[in-house]
Design a protein around this motif. Structure first.
Motif, PDB file in Angstrom:
ATOM      1  N   GLU A  50      -7.675   8.845 -18.204  1.00 27.69           N
ATOM      2  CA  GLU A  50      -7.812  10.218 -18.439  1.00 27.69           C
ATOM      3  C   GLU A  50      -9.178  10.294 -17.912  1.00 27.69           C
ATOM      4  O   GLU A  50      -9.917  10.918 -17.274  1.00 27.69           O
ATOM      5  N   PHE A  51     -10.622   9.688 -18.512  1.00 23.45           N
ATOM      6  CA  PHE A  51     -11.490   8.866 -18.400  1.00 23.45           C
ATOM      7  C   PHE A  51     -12.356   8.691 -17.152  1.00 23.45           C
ATOM      8  O   PHE A  51     -13.342   8.235 -16.477  1.00 23.45           O
ATOM      9  N   CYS A  52     -11.288   8.370 -16.418  1.00 20.70           N
ATOM     10  CA  CYS A  52     -11.471   7.847 -15.095  1.00 20.70           C
ATOM     11  C   CYS A  52     -12.777   8.157 -14.192  1.00 20.70           C
ATOM     12  O   CYS A  52     -13.596   7.784 -13.728  1.00 20.70           O
ATOM     13  N   LYS A  53     -12.573   9.850 -13.172  1.00 23.88           N
ATOM     14  CA  LYS A  53     -13.388  10.207 -12.764  1.00 23.88           C
ATOM     15  C   LYS A  53     -14.796  10.620 -13.691  1.00 23.88           C
ATOM     16  O   LYS A  53     -15.777  10.641 -12.985  1.00 23.88           O
ATOM     17  N   TRP A  54     -14.425  10.070 -14.788  1.00 19.27           N
ATOM     18  CA  TRP A  54     -16.288  10.652 -15.880  1.00 19.27           C
ATOM     19  C   TRP A  54     -16.645   8.849 -15.199  1.00 19.27           C
ATOM     20  O   TRP A  54     -18.351   8.598 -14.915  1.00 19.27           O
ATOM     21  N   ARG A  55     -16.063   8.356 -15.583  1.00 16.53           N
ATOM     22  CA  ARG A  55     -16.726   6.957 -15.061  1.00 16.53           C
ATOM     23  C   ARG A  55     -17.159   6.331 -14.018  1.00 16.53           C
ATOM     24  O   ARG A  55     -17.835   5.301 -13.474  1.00 16.53           O
ATOM     25  N   MET A  56     -16.308   6.916 -12.817  1.00 19.48           N
ATOM     26  CA  MET A  56     -17.075   7.057 -11.160  1.00 19.48           C
ATOM     27  C   MET A  56     -18.530   7.388 -11.579  1.00 19.48           C
ATOM     28  O   MET A  56     -19.205   6.395 -10.784  1.00 19.48           O
ATOM     29  N   ILE A  57     -18.775   8.480 -11.994  1.00 20.83           N
ATOM     30  CA  ILE A  57     -20.214   9.127 -12.249  1.00 20.83           C
ATOM     31  C   ILE A  57     -20.602   8.349 -13.198  1.00 20.83           C
ATOM     32  O   ILE A  57     -22.374   8.042 -13.085  1.00 20.83           O
ATOM     33  N   PHE A  58     -20.499   8.024 -14.187  1.00 18.66           N
ATOM     34  CA  PHE A  58     -21.294   6.898 -14.665  1.00 18.66           C
ATOM     35  C   PHE A  58     -21.145   5.573 -15.392  1.00 18.66           C
ATOM     36  O   PHE A  58     -20.262   5.571 -16.590  1.00 18.66           O
ATOM     37  N   THR A  59     -21.631   5.272 -14.093  1.00 16.32           N
ATOM     38  CA  THR A  59     -21.200   3.819 -14.403  1.00 16.32           C
ATOM     39  C   THR A  59     -22.715   3.136 -14.140  1.00 16.32           C
ATOM     40  O   THR A  59     -23.173   3.091 -13.954  1.00 16.32           O
ATOM     41  N   ILE A  60     -21.967   1.324 -14.310  1.00 21.65           N
ATOM     42  CA  ILE A  60     -22.266   0.718 -13.969  1.00 21.65           C
ATOM     43  C   ILE A  60     -22.560  -0.717 -13.364  1.00 21.65           C
ATOM     44  O   ILE A  60     -22.971  -1.402 -12.724  1.00 21.65           O
ATOM     45  N   ARG A  61     -21.020  -0.496 -12.704  1.00 23.33           N
ATOM     46  CA  ARG A  61     -20.572  -0.923 -11.294  1.00 23.33           C
ATOM     47  C   ARG A  61     -21.816  -0.967  -9.821  1.00 23.33           C
ATOM     48  O   ARG A  61     -21.875   0.529 -10.208  1.00 23.33           O
ATOM     49  N   PRO A  62     -22.236  -2.303  -9.650  1.00 26.35           N
ATOM     50  CA  PRO A  62     -23.295  -2.153  -8.815  1.00 26.35           C
ATOM     51  C   PRO A  62     -23.011  -1.072  -7.400  1.00 26.35           C
ATOM     52  O   PRO A  62     -23.369  -0.435  -6.975  1.00 26.35           O
ATOM     53  N   THR A  63     -21.635  -1.416  -7.434  1.00 31.61           N
ATOM     54  CA  THR A  63     -21.005  -1.021  -5.975  1.00 31.61           C
ATOM     55  C   THR A  63     -21.197   0.530  -6.203  1.00 31.61           C
ATOM     56  O   THR A  63     -21.492   1.138  -5.048  1.00 31.61           O
ATOM     57  N   MET A  64     -20.254   0.713  -6.777  1.00 27.74           N
ATOM     58  CA  MET A  64     -20.330   2.577  -7.068  1.00 27.74           C
ATOM     59  C   MET A  64     -21.321   3.206  -7.519  1.00 27.74           C
ATOM     60  O   MET A  64     -21.676   4.017  -7.134  1.00 27.74           O
ATOM     61  N   LEU A  65     -22.310   2.789  -8.052  1.00 25.27           N
ATOM     62  CA  LEU A  65     -23.916   3.328  -9.107  1.00 25.27           C
ATOM     63  C   LEU A  65     -25.018   3.140  -7.412  1.00 25.27           C
ATOM     64  O   LEU A  65     -25.373   4.098  -7.397  1.00 25.27           O
ATOM     65  N   LEU A  66     -24.797   2.651  -7.070  1.00 25.43           N
ATOM     66  CA  LEU A  66     -25.338   2.761  -4.986  1.00 25.43           C
ATOM     67  C   LEU A  66     -25.208   3.701  -4.348  1.00 25.43           C
ATOM     68  O   LEU A  66     -26.309   4.708  -3.761  1.00 25.43           O
ATOM     69  N   ASP A  67     -23.869   3.214  -4.631  1.00 24.87           N
ATOM     70  CA  ASP A  67     -22.894   4.431  -3.841  1.00 24.87           C
ATOM     71  C   ASP A  67     -23.791   5.419  -3.805  1.00 24.87           C
ATOM     72  O   ASP A  67     -23.494   6.764  -2.824  1.00 24.87           O
ATOM     73  N   LEU A  68     -23.331   6.169  -5.212  1.00 28.18           N
ATOM     74  CA  LEU A  68     -23.725   7.960  -5.383  1.00 28.18           C
ATOM     75  C   LEU A  68     -25.212   7.938  -5.798  1.00 28.18           C
ATOM     76  O   LEU A  68     -25.555   8.683  -5.565  1.00 28.18           O
ATOM     77  N   TRP A  69     -26.161   6.873  -5.840  1.00 26.05           N
ATOM     78  CA  TRP A  69     -27.805   7.152  -6.786  1.00 26.05           C
ATOM     79  C   TRP A  69     -28.849   6.402  -5.536  1.00 26.05           C
ATOM     80  O   TRP A  69     -29.709   6.534  -5.326  1.00 26.05           O
ATOM     81  N   THR A  70     -27.859   6.382  -4.072  1.00 30.22           N
ATOM     82  CA  THR A  70     -28.774   5.878  -3.445  1.00 30.22           C
ATOM     83  C   THR A  70     -29.817   7.159  -2.562  1.00 30.22           C
ATOM     84  O   THR A  70     -30.918   6.198  -1.789  1.00 30.22           O
ATOM     85  N   PRO A  71     -29.410   7.880  -2.145  1.00 29.66           N
ATOM     86  CA  PRO A  71     -30.072   9.005  -1.796  1.00 29.66           C
ATOM     87  C   PRO A  71     -31.320   9.360  -2.501  1.00 29.66           C
ATOM     88  O   PRO A  71     -32.456   9.296  -2.388  1.00 29.66           O
ATOM     89  N   VAL A  72     -30.967   9.620  -3.855  1.00 30.84           N
ATOM     90  CA  VAL A  72     -32.500   9.551  -4.921  1.00 30.84           C
ATOM     91  C   VAL A  72     -33.278   8.057  -5.234  1.00 30.84           C
ATOM     92  O   VAL A  72     -34.459   8.374  -5.481  1.00 30.84           O
ATOM     93  N   ILE A  73     -32.510   6.673  -5.023  1.00 31.60           N
ATOM     94  CA  ILE A  73     -33.550   5.746  -5.331  1.00 31.60           C
ATOM     95  C   ILE A  73     -34.096   5.592  -4.471  1.00 31.60           C
ATOM     96  O   ILE A  73     -36.318   6.150  -4.013  1.00 31.60           O
TER      97      ILE A  73
END
Length: 159
Positions: A50-73
């Motif tokens: 049920e919370f899979c979409k939430w886990r895509m935003i708030f994750t510590i998986r490096p590939t997803m984390l970097l894909d989401l936060w690269t412009p901010v970093i």
């Protein structure tokens, strides 16, 4: 502004592009966050996944984390070139450019990995601005500008 040099103008341009990239990154995260369904606490049933979409935003998986936060970093790193308070670790200093050639390479990397592919046409516009900023960095180096002129320190203490 009587003592404005080419290096100072280029630093300002790259500083503004870095802030805009960081803002675009936060906009991208916000738009991805809006895709997440709101939590429903009406029932007591807990469903797996049920919370899979939430886990895509708030994750510590490096590939997803970097894909989401690269412009901010990348925007934070570009801003940290000028705002010394953002240099919270020696690791950050390792990623920052120290001359206009390095700054030009940094702006090209920002265009390729943090602007193209994020937020549609806004990402394209910022990518071309980043590439123009990189060209200006190389021109500033050819004009015998020394190290990067920090925009924030001159702005913060002016007056």
């Amino acid at each position: 502004m009587a003592n404005c040099s080419l290096g100072f103008a280029v630093s300002w341009i790259c500083f503004v592009i870095s802030i805009a990239t960081m803002g675009m990154g936060f906009l991208y995260v916000f738009l991805r966050f809006k895709e997440v369904d709101p939590l429903d606490f009406d029932g007591c049933d807990i469903k797996i996944g049920e919370f899979c979409k939430w886990r895509m935003i708030f994750t510590i998986r490096p590939t997803m984390l970097l894909d989401l936060w690269t412009p901010v970093i990348m925007g934070l790193l570009g801003t940290a070139v000028h705002v010394h308070a953002l240099r919270f670790s020696n690791i950050v200093l390792w990623f920052l450019p120290h001359g206009y050639v390095g700054y030009g390479v940094f702006m090209i990397i920002m265009a390729l990995v943090a602007n193209f592919g994020y937020c549609g046409q806004l990402g394209l516009i910022l990518a071309f601005c980043s590439l123009a900023g990189a060209l200006l960095c190389f021109i500033a180096r050819c004009a015998m500008e020394g190290g990067i002129i920090s925009v924030y320190s001159r702005w913060a203490y002016a007056g």
